[in-house]
Design an enzyme around this catalytic site. Structure first.
Site: not given
Ligand code: GLA
Length: 388
Positions: A34-35, A67, A125-127, A175
Site C-alpha cells: 500500500h505504498t 478462458s 483474487g488471491a492477491g 502489479d
Molecule cells: C494491489 C494493487 C497494487 C498495490 C497492492 C498493495 O495489489 O493492485 O497496486 O496497491 O494492492 O500494496
C-alpha cells in the site's frame, strides 16, 4: 499448461494457422505494501506462475476470447472497432476489452481480428495479481501481433489505467510493473513516484519463499481498497497545508511525526503513518538483503504485517492467523500478508529443510482456528511477460 491450451484452441477455433504463444506472470510483493499509490517504494518479484495465451490470426474483424479458467462464460465475441464498455456478464473478458479500448483511444488501428485462448495457473483474487497479469498479457499480445512497438512502461501505465478507469479499482502501478519488467531470480525495488527501479538478486541462501493462500473470498476488497486510497489522499492534503510535498512517499518518518498533527482524523493519521513508515522499511529491507542480513529483512517483513494490521486495517482474522502461526515456527525468518489484503496470500521466508514441517504446522493451526484450508506454494522467481 501450453499443450492443454493448444488443444483447446484447436478444438474451439479449428485449424487456425500459425499459433502464437505468450505468458505474463503473477507477482508476490516481498515488502512495500500500500505504498505504490502513495508514491513510495515497493519490492515485488514475478512468479513462474501466471497467465498464458494461445493466439491465432483471423481474416475478419472478430475478436473471439475464451478462458479455460472461466469455461462457464464460454466464448466472448467482440468486434475490433466496436465501442468497448464494461459489461458484468463478460467478467474476466472486461480486462481484455479495457486493453483494446486503450489501444484504440491512443490512436492505434487494429487491422484484423484474433482468436485468443487464455489459461492461468495463479489462483484468481488471491492477491498474486491475476488481473494485472491478464492486462499485461493482452498488452503484450496486441503490441507483438500488430507490431506497434510501444515501449513497456507505456503498456504498464495503460494496464493500470484499465484497472482504474475500466474496472474501477484505484490501484497503483506495482502489479503491472512487476508482471512486465521482472527478471529471473531478482526482486525489483521500484520507486512508484519516479518509476526508477533497480533489480536486487534474491540471494536467500538456505531459505525459500513460501506463499500461503488463505482461500478466503475477498468480498468487499475493491471498495475497501478504494477507501484506503481516499483516506491517504485526505491525509496528504492536510500535510500539504504546511509541507511542500506531492505524495506521502516524499517525507521521511521524522518529518511525518513532526507534522502528523495536521491530519485531523485519527484514522487517516494511522493510514498515512503506515504509508510513510512502510516506505522506509522497504528501502531498509533492500539494504539488508544487499548486506546478506536476512534476519533484519525478516524482521522488517514482520513489522510490515503489524502495521498493515494495526494502522492500515487490511488484514483480518485469516491473514493474521496464518502470519502468527508462521511467526511461531522456528524455521521462519519473516512472514507478512502480501498484495491488497482483506484475504489473499501471505509471503514467508522459511528455511529450506523445514519447509514440510512449516506447511504442516501452519496449515494445521490455520484450519483449527478458521475452519478453512490454506494452500501453500514454494515460489520460484520468474521473469516478466514475453512471447514464447
Ligand atoms: C494491489 C494493487 C497494487 C498495490 C497492492 C498493495 O495489489 O493492485 O497496486 O496497491 O494492492 O500494496
Amino acid at each position: 499448461m501450453h499443450a492443454q491450451l493448444n488443444s483447446t484452441h484447436q478444438q474451439l477455433f479449428g485449424n487456425a494457422g500459425e499459433l502464437f504463444k505468450f505468458f505474463a506472470p503473477g507477482r508476490v510483493n516481498l515488502i512495500g505494501e500500500h505504498t505504490d499509490y502513495n508514491g513510495g517504494h515497493v519490492f515485488p518479484c514475478a512468479l513462474d506462475k501466471g497467465t498464458y495465451a494461445i493466439v491465432s490470426i483471423r481474416n475478419d474483424n472478430k475478436i473471439k476470447l475464451y478462458s479455460t479458467n472461466f469455461s462457464k462464460i464460454g466464448i466472448v465475441e467482440l468486434e475490433v472497432n466496436q465501442k468497448f464498455t464494461h459489461e458484468p456478464q463478460h467478467d474476466w473478458a472486461n480486462y481484455v476489452k479495457g486493453m483494446y479500448k486503450i489501444f484504440l483511444d491512443n490512436g492505434y488501428k487494429i487491422s484484423h481480428g484474433l482468436n485468443i485462448t487464455i489459461g492461468g495457473n495463479i489462483p484468481n483474487g488471491a492477491g498474486l495479481s491475476s488481473s494485472a497479469s491478464l492486462e499485461i498479457l493482452i498488452a503484450t499480445i496486441l503490441n507483438y501481433i500488430y507490431k506497434f512497438n510501444i515501449d513497456p512502461v507505456t503498456l504498464i501505465k495503460w494496464g493500470q489505467n484499465v484497472e482504474n478507469n475500466f474496472i474501477g479499482v484505484n490501484s497503483g502501478i506495482m502489479d503491472q510493473f512487476a508482471s512486465m519488467m521482472s527478471i529471473e531470480n531478482h526482486a525489483m525495488l521500484l520507486n512508484c513516484s519516479t518509476l526508477d527501479y533497480i533489480y536486487a538478486p534474491l540471494n536467500l541462501n538456505e531459505y525459500i519463499i513460501i506463499i500461503a493462500n488463505t482461500n478466503k473470498r475477498r468480498g468487499l476488497a475493491d471498495s475497501k481498497y478504494n477507501e484506503r486510497v481516499l483516506e491517504c489522499q485526505t491525509a496528504l492534503k492536510q500535510l500539504q497545508q504546511k509541507l511542500d510535498i506531492k505524495t506521502l512517499g516524499d517525507i521521511n518518518s521524522d518529518t511525518f511525526l513532526a507534522n502528523e498533527y495536521l491530519i485531523t482524523n485519527p484514522i487517516h493519521r494511522l493510514r498515512a503513518h503506515h504509508a510513510v513508515f512502510e516506505n522506509q522499511r522497504t528501502k531498509d529491507a533492500v539494504i539488508a538483503l544487499k548486506n546478506n542480513d536476512l534476519i533484519t529483512f525478516g524482521l522488517l517483513m514482520n513489522e510490515s504485517h503489524i502495521s498493515l494490521r494495526d494502522n492500515y486495517a487490511v488484514t483480518g482474522i485469516e491473514l493474521d492467523t496464518l502470519v502468527e502461526a508462521a511467526w511461531n515456527e522456528p524455521s521462519t525468518l519473516g512472514a507478512r500478508m502480501t498484495g491488497a489484503g482483506f484475504g489473499g496470500c501471505t509471503v514467508n521466508i522459511v528455511h529450506k529443510q523445514m519447509a514440510d514441517s512449516f506447511i504442516h504446522n501452519v496449515g494445521k493451526i490455520y484450519t483449527e482456528k478458521t475452519g478453512l484450508c490454506a494452500d501453500f506454494y514454494i515460489a520460484n522467481v520468474g521473469k516478466g511477460a514475453h512471447a514464447l
